[in-house]
Design an enzyme around this catalytic site. Structure first.
Site, PDB file in Angstrom:
ATOM      1  NE  ARG A 179      -3.614  -2.244  -0.116  1.00  0.00           N
ATOM      2  CZ  ARG A 179      -3.151  -3.274  -0.840  1.00  0.00           C
ATOM      3  NH1 ARG A 179      -2.061  -3.120  -1.594  1.00  0.00           N
ATOM      4  NH2 ARG A 179      -3.761  -4.413  -0.865  1.00  0.00           N
ATOM      5  CB  CYS A 227      -8.665  -0.793   4.871  1.00  0.00           C
ATOM      6  SG  CYS A 227      -9.563  -2.303   4.465  1.00  0.00           S
ATOM      7  CD  GLU A 298      -4.757   0.522   3.422  1.00  0.00           C
ATOM      8  OE1 GLU A 298      -4.370  -0.447   4.107  1.00  0.00           O
ATOM      9  OE2 GLU A 298      -5.492   0.406   2.435  1.00  0.00           O
TER      10      GLU A 298
HETATM   11  C1  LIG Z   1     -15.280   1.563  -0.568  1.00  0.00           C
HETATM   12  C2  LIG Z   1     -13.796   1.583  -0.739  1.00  0.00           C
HETATM   13  C3  LIG Z   1     -13.113   0.397  -0.952  1.00  0.00           C
HETATM   14  C4  LIG Z   1     -11.728   0.397  -1.109  1.00  0.00           C
HETATM   15  N1  LIG Z   1     -11.073  -0.785  -1.312  1.00  0.00           N
HETATM   16  C5  LIG Z   1      -9.738  -0.782  -1.524  1.00  0.00           C
HETATM   17  C6  LIG Z   1      -9.044  -2.002  -1.795  1.00  0.00           C
HETATM   18  O1  LIG Z   1      -9.614  -3.084  -1.866  1.00  0.00           O
HETATM   19  N2  LIG Z   1      -7.698  -1.940  -1.995  1.00  0.00           N
HETATM   20  C7  LIG Z   1      -7.017  -0.751  -1.962  1.00  0.00           C
HETATM   21  O2  LIG Z   1      -5.794  -0.752  -2.164  1.00  0.00           O
HETATM   22  N3  LIG Z   1      -7.665   0.415  -1.690  1.00  0.00           N
HETATM   23  C8  LIG Z   1      -8.993   0.428  -1.488  1.00  0.00           C
HETATM   24  N4  LIG Z   1      -9.638   1.610  -1.211  1.00  0.00           N
HETATM   25  C9  LIG Z   1      -8.862   2.863  -1.114  1.00  0.00           C
HETATM   26  C10 LIG Z   1      -8.726   3.613  -2.455  1.00  0.00           C
HETATM   27  O3  LIG Z   1      -9.721   3.175  -3.353  1.00  0.00           O
HETATM   28  C11 LIG Z   1      -7.352   3.388  -3.092  1.00  0.00           C
HETATM   29  O4  LIG Z   1      -6.319   3.776  -2.206  1.00  0.00           O
HETATM   30  C12 LIG Z   1      -7.211   4.201  -4.393  1.00  0.00           C
HETATM   31  O5  LIG Z   1      -6.036   3.805  -5.040  1.00  0.00           O
HETATM   32  C13 LIG Z   1      -7.185   5.698  -4.118  1.00  0.00           C
HETATM   33  O6  LIG Z   1      -7.163   6.365  -5.356  1.00  0.00           O
HETATM   34  P1  LIG Z   1      -7.593   7.909  -5.413  1.00  0.00           P
HETATM   35  O7  LIG Z   1      -7.390   8.363  -6.810  1.00  0.00           O
HETATM   36  O8  LIG Z   1      -8.946   8.081  -4.866  1.00  0.00           O
HETATM   37  O9  LIG Z   1      -6.503   8.552  -4.467  1.00  0.00           O
HETATM   38  P2  LIG Z   1      -6.750   9.788  -3.471  1.00  0.00           P
HETATM   39  O10 LIG Z   1      -7.585   9.355  -2.334  1.00  0.00           O
HETATM   40  O11 LIG Z   1      -7.211  10.961  -4.238  1.00  0.00           O
HETATM   41  O12 LIG Z   1      -5.256  10.025  -2.957  1.00  0.00           O
HETATM   42  C14 LIG Z   1      -4.625   9.036  -2.159  1.00  0.00           C
HETATM   43  C15 LIG Z   1      -3.135   9.363  -2.092  1.00  0.00           C
HETATM   44  O13 LIG Z   1      -2.592   9.259  -3.409  1.00  0.00           O
HETATM   45  C16 LIG Z   1      -2.007  10.496  -3.795  1.00  0.00           C
HETATM   46  N5  LIG Z   1      -2.272  10.696  -5.224  1.00  0.00           N
HETATM   47  C17 LIG Z   1      -3.470  10.609  -5.870  1.00  0.00           C
HETATM   48  N6  LIG Z   1      -3.293  10.845  -7.183  1.00  0.00           N
HETATM   49  C18 LIG Z   1      -1.986  11.094  -7.352  1.00  0.00           C
HETATM   50  C19 LIG Z   1      -1.179  11.427  -8.479  1.00  0.00           C
HETATM   51  N7  LIG Z   1      -1.692  11.561  -9.712  1.00  0.00           N
HETATM   52  N8  LIG Z   1       0.141  11.619  -8.284  1.00  0.00           N
HETATM   53  C20 LIG Z   1       0.691  11.526  -7.059  1.00  0.00           C
HETATM   54  N9  LIG Z   1      -0.008  11.208  -5.954  1.00  0.00           N
HETATM   55  C21 LIG Z   1      -1.327  11.004  -6.117  1.00  0.00           C
HETATM   56  C22 LIG Z   1      -2.670  11.556  -2.932  1.00  0.00           C
HETATM   57  O14 LIG Z   1      -1.844  12.690  -2.788  1.00  0.00           O
HETATM   58  C23 LIG Z   1      -2.858  10.796  -1.628  1.00  0.00           C
HETATM   59  O15 LIG Z   1      -1.660  10.787  -0.883  1.00  0.00           O
HETATM   60  C24 LIG Z   1     -11.013   1.632  -1.057  1.00  0.00           C
HETATM   61  C25 LIG Z   1     -11.719   2.833  -0.859  1.00  0.00           C
HETATM   62  C26 LIG Z   1     -13.088   2.811  -0.720  1.00  0.00           C
HETATM   63  C27 LIG Z   1     -13.810   4.124  -0.540  1.00  0.00           C
END
Ligand SMILES: Cc1cc2nc3c(=O)[nH]c(=O)nc-3n(C[C@H](O)[C@H](O)[C@H](O)COP(=O)(O)OP(=O)(O)OC[C@H]3O[C@@H](n4cnc5c(N)ncnc54)[C@H](O)[C@@H]3O)c2cc1C
Length: 303
Positions: A179, A227, A298
């Site tokens: 992660r 999570c 996380e």
């Molecule tokens: C219902 C639910 C279920 C989920 N299940 C899982 C799962 O099974 N497995 C899992 O791993 N995660 C899970 N997640 C968490 C989430 O979906 C992942 O971490 C996902 O990869 C986040 O992507 P995001 O674009 O929303 O990132 P954000 O929430 O927008 O950002 C997260 C982090 O990434 C950084 N970031 C985002 N985009 C960039 C970029 N372009 N360049 C540099 N840094 C960046 C941000 O600065 C921040 O530090 C879940 C979330 C929810 C709400």
């Protein structure tokens, strides 16, 4: 003072950049899956890589802090909001196929990537089925689950340095681990994945099965950021420990430990970031008392 007036300086720094919308004092709650959080001093949404470079370069020159967000699916934004510029990548969502390779821009939603790869008969990305967010967030977090994570699929990542210089980094140089990735303050612009050819129907049906298995155990319809805690040592389930400590259904304000999956703290009823933080702290203390394990966050917290 009116928010838009108070927040003018960071926004005006970004005036006149082609292909980029900029809003002063934009609320971040609607930009997150939690639906929680105060405003960004300025929210920039570049629609081209050139615009992204210009945003980052101008902020760097002016010493204005920058944070990057994709789908806000792993974020808890403080109730007071954040200073500086928040760059949201959702308008950078191209997805291109070259044989067995797919290059996806940072703002492409993960579900869109999974669907496109299945349609093209390319296997591998379906491991991410059911995970919300964007490709950039998936790279930053090395998103994944039981079926695998994004890291083994990645061949290279295009990034932009804080001063607006584009780089291509090999997967081996990304520091992928459980992660996390070592971005070194760079912004993910796009990722190139190496996939395997397979019958589209077979890939689609595996994606559906992975999605359904997740939906059967996780509160995918509730507002959350997934999570809350990392699995200690990457092995023992944090959710198992939280459940065993009797914390399912525990609340603080509008935040609740999901009765469906104990490692999810959901926004059950107009929760604030302070509610979520207080409940997470309560969970951490109870698990430490009961099992002597210190849970680490996380989700990323923007305060
Ligand atoms: C219902 C639910 C279920 C989920 N299940 C899982 C799962 O099974 N497995 C899992 O791993 N995660 C899970 N997640 C968490 C989430 O979906 C992942 O971490 C996902 O990869 C986040 O992507 P995001 O674009 O929303 O990132 P954000 O929430 O927008 O950002 C997260 C982090 O990434 C950084 N970031 C985002 N985009 C960039 C970029 N372009 N360049 C540099 N840094 C960046 C941000 O600065 C921040 O530090 C879940 C979330 C929810 C709400």
């Amino acid at each position: 003072m009116d928010l838009a007036v108070r927040h003018r300086p960071a926004a005006s720094l970004l005036e006149g950049i082609p292909d980029c919308t900029v809003r002063a004092g934009a609320p971040l709650a609607p930009c997150t899956t939690y639906g929680i959080g105060g405003p960004a001093e300025a929210l920039a949404e570049p629609a081209s890589v050139e615009a992204l470079r210009e945003v980052l370069g101008r902020c760097r020159d002016a010493g204005v802090p920058v944070r990057v967000m994709g789908g806000g699916a792993n974020l808890l934004v403080s109730d007071a909001g954040v200073d500086g510029v928040v760059v949201r990548t959702r308008r950078l969502r191209g997805c291109y196929r070259y044989g067995n390779r797919v290059t996806a821009e940072a703002g492409l939603p993960i579900p869109g990537l999974v669907t496109r790869c299945a349609e093209w008969g390319l296997a591998g990305a379906e491991a991410l089925a059911g995970i919300p967010g964007t490709v950039g967030g998936a790279i930053a977090m090395n998103a994944g689950g039981r079926q695998g994570e994004i890291a083994p699929l990645v061949e290279s990542v295009e990034t932009c340095t804080p001063d607006g210089v584009l780089r291509v980094r090999a997967a081996a140089d990304m520091g992928f681990a459980y992660r996390t990735a070592d971005l070194r303050s760079e912004t993910v612009v796009a990722a190139t994945l190496g996939l395997r050819r397979e019958d589209p129907a077979a890939v689609r049906s595996r994606a559906q099965a992975i999605h359904d298995a997740k939906a059967a155990t996780q509160p995918l319809r509730d507002r959350s950021a997934g999570c809350v805690f990392r699995n200690p040592g990457g092995k023992v389930g944090a959710g198992f420990l939280i459940d065993a400590a009797g914390l399912k259904g525990a609340t603080r304000g509008g935040a609740m430990v999901s009765p469906r999956h104990a490692n999810f703290i959901v926004n059950a009823c107009r929760a604030t970031a302070a509610d979520v933080t207080a409940l997470a702290e309560h969970v951490r203390e109870r698990v430490r008392e009961r099992f002597g394990v210190s849970l680490e966050s996380e989700i990323r917290i923007w305060a």
